[in-house]
Design a protein around this motif. Structure first.
Motif, PDB file in Angstrom:
ATOM      1  N   ARG A   1       0.833  -1.208   0.000  1.00 34.66           N
ATOM      2  CA  ARG A   1       0.000   0.000   0.000  1.00 34.66           C
ATOM      3  C   ARG A   1       0.869   1.261   0.000  1.00 34.66           C
ATOM      4  O   ARG A   1       0.628   2.192  -0.778  1.00 34.66           O
ATOM      5  CB  ARG A   1      -0.915  -0.006   1.230  1.00 34.66           C
ATOM      6  CG  ARG A   1      -1.914   1.136   1.269  1.00 34.66           C
ATOM      7  CD  ARG A   1      -2.629   1.199   2.599  1.00 34.66           C
ATOM      8  NE  ARG A   1      -1.732   1.562   3.688  1.00 34.66           N
ATOM      9  CZ  ARG A   1      -1.320   2.811   3.918  1.00 34.66           C
ATOM     10  NH1 ARG A   1      -1.702   3.816   3.132  1.00 34.66           N
ATOM     11  NH2 ARG A   1      -0.511   3.067   4.923  1.00 34.66           N
ATOM     12  N   GLN A   2       1.884   1.276   0.836  1.00 36.92           N
ATOM     13  CA  GLN A   2       2.748   2.453   0.903  1.00 36.92           C
ATOM     14  C   GLN A   2       3.561   2.622  -0.386  1.00 36.92           C
ATOM     15  O   GLN A   2       3.732   3.745  -0.884  1.00 36.92           O
ATOM     16  CB  GLN A   2       3.683   2.334   2.108  1.00 36.92           C
ATOM     17  CG  GLN A   2       2.975   2.361   3.455  1.00 36.92           C
ATOM     18  CD  GLN A   2       3.944   2.398   4.616  1.00 36.92           C
ATOM     19  OE1 GLN A   2       5.040   2.969   4.521  1.00 36.92           O
ATOM     20  NE2 GLN A   2       3.560   1.802   5.745  1.00 36.92           N
TER      21      GLN A   2
ATOM     22  N   ALA B   1       1.405   3.961  -3.461  1.00 35.49           N
ATOM     23  CA  ALA B   1       1.151   5.401  -3.419  1.00 35.49           C
ATOM     24  C   ALA B   1       2.361   6.183  -3.923  1.00 35.49           C
ATOM     25  O   ALA B   1       2.214   7.163  -4.675  1.00 35.49           O
ATOM     26  CB  ALA B   1       0.790   5.828  -2.000  1.00 35.49           C
TER      27      ALA B   1
ATOM     28  N   GLU C   1       2.782   8.465  -7.367  1.00 43.46           N
ATOM     29  CA  GLU C   1       3.237   9.848  -7.198  1.00 43.46           C
ATOM     30  C   GLU C   1       4.465  10.154  -8.048  1.00 43.46           C
ATOM     31  O   GLU C   1       4.651  11.293  -8.499  1.00 43.46           O
ATOM     32  CB  GLU C   1       3.547  10.085  -5.720  1.00 43.46           C
ATOM     33  CG  GLU C   1       3.996  11.498  -5.376  1.00 43.46           C
ATOM     34  CD  GLU C   1       4.294  11.650  -3.895  1.00 43.46           C
ATOM     35  OE1 GLU C   1       5.209  12.438  -3.556  1.00 43.46           O
ATOM     36  OE2 GLU C   1       3.631  10.979  -3.082  1.00 43.46           O
TER      37      GLU C   1
END
Length: 297
Positions: free
Chosen positions: A114-115, A118, A122
């Motif tokens: 999940r981290q 992201a 980005e």
């Protein structure tokens, strides 16, 4: 993990290099290791982690995409305070992969995914394209989740640790009086191997801390390869060529595997085939295919 995120590189030798030493990281990156792991965890003190992140990112940014594929980073454990900062600095530099230490189970890999996702979005990186290797036996509790990693996102390999496990259970040593791993740590090795097989990822043997005894390293590497391991962690460049040789199938092994495959292809209806005074069956064929896959892709 997704097919697009599987690294098309060999995984025999994984050499650690401390993230607070540009000299050692550069030497490791220029060496023979299949994969180099720039370390932000055990080898870097708390006060040095910020500078180490920056140093690793700068090295990665100076490499081509092909060079970065074999340059991975060990971040800090998810139950600590530094993982998010590690990823925030490292991911924009596009590492070849991430090592997750002290993984407590599949949920840790999912949280890491999940981290990472992201940060990939980005920074214009294909989501899910950065693979992960998980260290799965470094705490007592983690020993009970080694079979739960099937289908975990990004997971390309699993390895195990004896040093932190000994600390976790309060052991005076992880070795017996003969210098071999004690039962608990042999169990950890077996659970990692079985977990990796169940998850259909690459099993990687843990480090040998005695980097001066290369003959003992050779014996151990050959032994664990026979058990099913496909690579090994290293802490010193001198260990790398020994590991690479031990985990590379010999010409004799390759020729024998091809002969077995050819025999079954010539006898497609046979369940068993006589060969060299013995009998071959389908598990022999499967092992032959697996061996050839290591050298042929």
């Amino acid at each position: 993990m997704n097919e697009t995120s599987k690294p098309q590189i060999r995984m025999r030798s994984w050499l650690f290099a401390p993230g607070d030493s540009e000299k050692k990281m550069t030497k490791a990156a220029e060496g023979e290791a299949d994969i180099v792991i720039f370390d932000l965890e055990d080898s870097v003190v708390e006060s040095g982690k910020s500078d180490a992140r920056t140093a690793i990112a700068q090295i990665l940014q100076g490499k081509s995409e092909a060079e970065r594929a074999r340059l991975w980073v060990r971040v800090n454990p998810l139950d600590g305070a530094w993982t998010a900062d590690d990823l925030a600095v490292i991911m924009p530099a596009r590492p070849g992969g991430i090592m997750l230490p002290k993984s407590r189970g599949r949920h840790d890999v999912e949280e890491l995914d999940r981290q990472m996702t992201a940060l990939e979005v980005e920074n214009g990186i294909e989501p899910g394209s950065t693979p992960v290797i998980a260290l799965v036996t470094e705490t007592a509790a983690a020993m009970f989740t080694t079979g739960d990693y099937g289908g975990a996102p990004r997971l390309a390999a699993m390895t195990w640790g004896a040093e932190d496990l000994a600390d976790s259970i309060g052991a005076q040593s992880n070795k017996d009086f003969e210098g071999d791993f004690a039962f608990t740590y042999k169990l950890a090795r077996s659970l990692c191997l079985l977990g990796a097989a169940a998850a259909e990822v690459v099993p990687i043997e843990t480090i040998d801390t005695n980097f001066r005894d290369l003959e003992a390293l050779r014996h151990r590497a050959i032994d664990v390869r026979r058990q099913g391991y496909r690579g090994m962690l290293a802490i010193h460049p001198a260990q790398v060529p020994v590991i690479n040789e031990a985990f590379t199938p010999s010409e004799e092994e390759i020729a024998e595997a091809r002969e077995i495959v050819d025999l079954f292809e010539a006898n497609p209806g046979a369940g068993t085939i006589g060969w060299k005074g013995g009998m071959l069956d389908r598990p022999h064929l499967s092992r032959a295919h697996q061996l050839l896959a290591q050298v042929e892709g």
